[in-house]
Design a protein around this motif. Structure first.
Motif, PDB file in Angstrom:
ATOM      1  N   GLY A   1      -3.578   9.048   8.392  1.00 27.46           N
ATOM      2  CA  GLY A   1      -4.184   7.881   7.761  1.00 27.46           C
ATOM      3  C   GLY A   1      -4.159   6.688   8.695  1.00 27.46           C
ATOM      4  O   GLY A   1      -3.575   6.733   9.776  1.00 27.46           O
TER       5      GLY A   1
ATOM      6  N   ILE B   1      -3.422   2.460   8.998  1.00 23.69           N
ATOM      7  CA  ILE B   1      -2.710   1.344   8.381  1.00 23.69           C
ATOM      8  C   ILE B   1      -3.257   0.055   8.972  1.00 23.69           C
ATOM      9  O   ILE B   1      -3.258  -0.126  10.194  1.00 23.69           O
ATOM     10  CB  ILE B   1      -1.190   1.439   8.650  1.00 23.69           C
TER      11      ILE B   1
ATOM     12  N   ILE C   1       4.898   5.170   3.262  1.00 20.92           N
ATOM     13  CA  ILE C   1       4.339   6.452   3.693  1.00 20.92           C
ATOM     14  C   ILE C   1       5.261   7.562   3.199  1.00 20.92           C
ATOM     15  O   ILE C   1       6.472   7.526   3.429  1.00 20.92           O
ATOM     16  CB  ILE C   1       4.203   6.531   5.219  1.00 20.92           C
TER      17      ILE C   1
ATOM     18  N   GLN D   1       0.844  -1.185   0.000  1.00 17.43           N
ATOM     19  CA  GLN D   1       0.000   0.000   0.000  1.00 17.43           C
ATOM     20  C   GLN D   1       0.886   1.244   0.000  1.00 17.43           C
ATOM     21  O   GLN D   1       2.010   1.215   0.508  1.00 17.43           O
ATOM     22  CB  GLN D   1      -0.916   0.031   1.230  1.00 17.43           C
ATOM     23  N   GLN D   2       0.365   2.344  -0.550  1.00 20.29           N
ATOM     24  CA  GLN D   2       1.052   3.633  -0.542  1.00 20.29           C
ATOM     25  C   GLN D   2       0.143   4.669   0.108  1.00 20.29           C
ATOM     26  O   GLN D   2      -1.020   4.803  -0.270  1.00 20.29           O
ATOM     27  CB  GLN D   2       1.409   4.079  -1.960  1.00 20.29           C
ATOM     28  N   LEU D   3       0.671   5.392   1.108  1.00 24.90           N
ATOM     29  CA  LEU D   3      -0.097   6.425   1.788  1.00 24.90           C
ATOM     30  C   LEU D   3       0.592   7.767   1.615  1.00 24.90           C
ATOM     31  O   LEU D   3       1.811   7.878   1.713  1.00 24.90           O
ATOM     32  CB  LEU D   3      -0.222   6.111   3.280  1.00 24.90           C
TER      33      LEU D   3
ATOM     34  N   THR E   1       3.795  -1.225   3.659  1.00 30.39           N
ATOM     35  CA  THR E   1       3.060   0.023   3.515  1.00 30.39           C
ATOM     36  C   THR E   1       4.080   1.153   3.422  1.00 30.39           C
ATOM     37  O   THR E   1       4.921   1.308   4.301  1.00 30.39           O
ATOM     38  CB  THR E   1       2.124   0.262   4.707  1.00 30.39           C
TER      39      THR E   1
END
Length: 403
Positions: free
Chosen positions: A319, A321, A340, A312-314, A338
């Motif tokens: 946000g 997770i 960030i 995932q990309q934030l 993930t």
């Protein structure tokens, strides 16, 4: 004894008390480091032999003082590169609380000479900034010395959005894509002050549009850093349209990403830089105010897959997770990450609200969460149901969910 008849051999069955429980160690797993000193995890269990069979027992039945280590040192080979450091600087203040810094170098173990830091990026690095105290400051009319107290960190705020830029949202981002000025043009007449403020707003911004122009000229500060981000499955390319950097004075442009590191000054105009991933950081260092570069960036579908389907990309100021759900067939050897990325002027805090790894979560060393600070490549591991608060030193972080 040959002349004497030999008696018949006899075997009699005897029953003694069962042997007490003992520790059993399985062979150690793979080394945590591909070179240099690392740790290998070995499974230690309490067993007892009953009727010729090993039976698993509760750990408290085995002698606690004799329990073998669950992690043992291991060395596969000597590292070709390693971090080295200069001596600590003097304290930054003559009284009160200050800081000390030191320079880090990536050295080749063969030549013992500095090389590009990219070769050491996967090796843990010790701290390069630490606190120091030069003693209490003398009182001056009840006022406090500037160095007597560390300044608090300003909380992260929402990214500025250009008023004239249309706001778009991407299903994988969850935040506005227009995160900074889209294009800067040189003003004339009474617009000079307004443009100057606009130029200064470029530094420290995160750009999330699919394409745009970034004008980094006219900066009064020595360093100016911008970041470009796109969803996973895309990669970013940058073209330098103009450059007024003074190379002989030490002015330079640095591009860094998860899979690349490049610096340059000469022959920059019309050169093309490809990040090979969905994020890119551009840092400009100038000596003479007014010098700088003008960049044009574009994004496209990545030519090679650099991520996993559960990654995932934030982006953005905040946000949530959640450990991605994995299918049983995918668990073997799959590590979900993930990524960030926030604006370069901001920092990241990660708080574990809940960590439930199931009934066996605290019984194995293979269930853990790994957090990596991208700017220093320093990693921290949290086991079991441990709740934690982690803070970054830079604007990028990565999280890996193991098992």
């Amino acid at each position: 004894c040959q002349p004497v008849p030999k008696p018949e051999s006899r075997v009699e069955i005897c029953e003694l008390n069962p042997c007490p429980p003992r520790w059993k160690v399985t062979p150690a797993g793979p080394c945590s480091s591909s070179c240099g000193l690392g740790l290998a995890v070995q499974l230690v269990t309490c067993v007892q032999t009953l009727h010729g069979q090993e039976v698993l027992q509760e750990e408290h039945l085995c002698p606690v003082a004799e329990k073998p280590l669950t992690s043992v040192p291991c060395v596969i080979r000597t590292c070709s590169y390693e971090w080295s450091f200069s001596e600590w600087s003097e304290c930054s203040t003559s009284c009160g609380n200050g800081i000390q810094t030191r320079q880090d170098f990536c050295l080749s173990s063969l030549t013992h000479k500095p090389v590009n830091p990219l070769f050491c990026r996967h090796f843990p690095k010790a701290i390069v900034v630490r606190g120091c105290s030069a003693g209490p400051c003398p009182e001056q009319g009840g006022t406090q010395s500037p160095g007597a107290q560390l300044q608090p960190v300003t909380p992260a705020t929402h990214l500025p959005t250009a008023a004239a830029a249309p706001e778009h949202r991407h299903k994988d981002l969850g935040v506005p894509l227009s995160a900074g000025p889209q294009e800067q043009t040189k003003p004339s007449g009474g617009e000079e002050d307004t443009a100057k403020r606009s130029f200064l707003c470029v530094c420290g911004n995160l750009f999330l549009n699919a394409t745009g122009i970034i004008n980094m000229t006219g900066m009064e500060s020595r360093d100016c850093t911008v970041a470009i981000g796109r969803p996973l499955r895309e990669e970013i390319s940058v073209t330098i349209l103009e450059s007024s950097l003074n190379c002989t004075a030490g002015e330079i442009l640095l591009f860094s990403g998860r899979m690349m590191w490049r610096t340059g000054c000469r022959k920059l105009p019309l050169s093309l830089i490809n990040s090979r991933t969905n994020t890119l950081i551009v840092k400009q260092r100038v000596v003479l105010p007014g010098n700088g570069v003008i960049l044009q960036y574009n994004s496209r579908t990545a030519t090679k897959k650099y991520y996993q389907d559960c990654d995932q990309q934030l982006f953005g100021p905040q946000g949530e997770i959640v450990n991605p759900v994995q299918f049983p067939a995918e668990r073997q050897g799959l590590v979900c990450r993930t990524f960030i990325t926030v604006a370069p002027r901001q920092r990241i805090s990660i708080r574990a609200l809940n960590a439930d790894l199931g009934p066996e979560g605290n019984q194995t060393h293979f269930n853990y969460i790994l957090v990596r600070d991208v700017s220093t490549m320093k990693t921290v591991v949290f086991h079991g149901k441990q709740q934690f608060l982690w803070q970054s030193t830079g604007s990028q972080a990565e999280i890996e969910f193991h098992e």
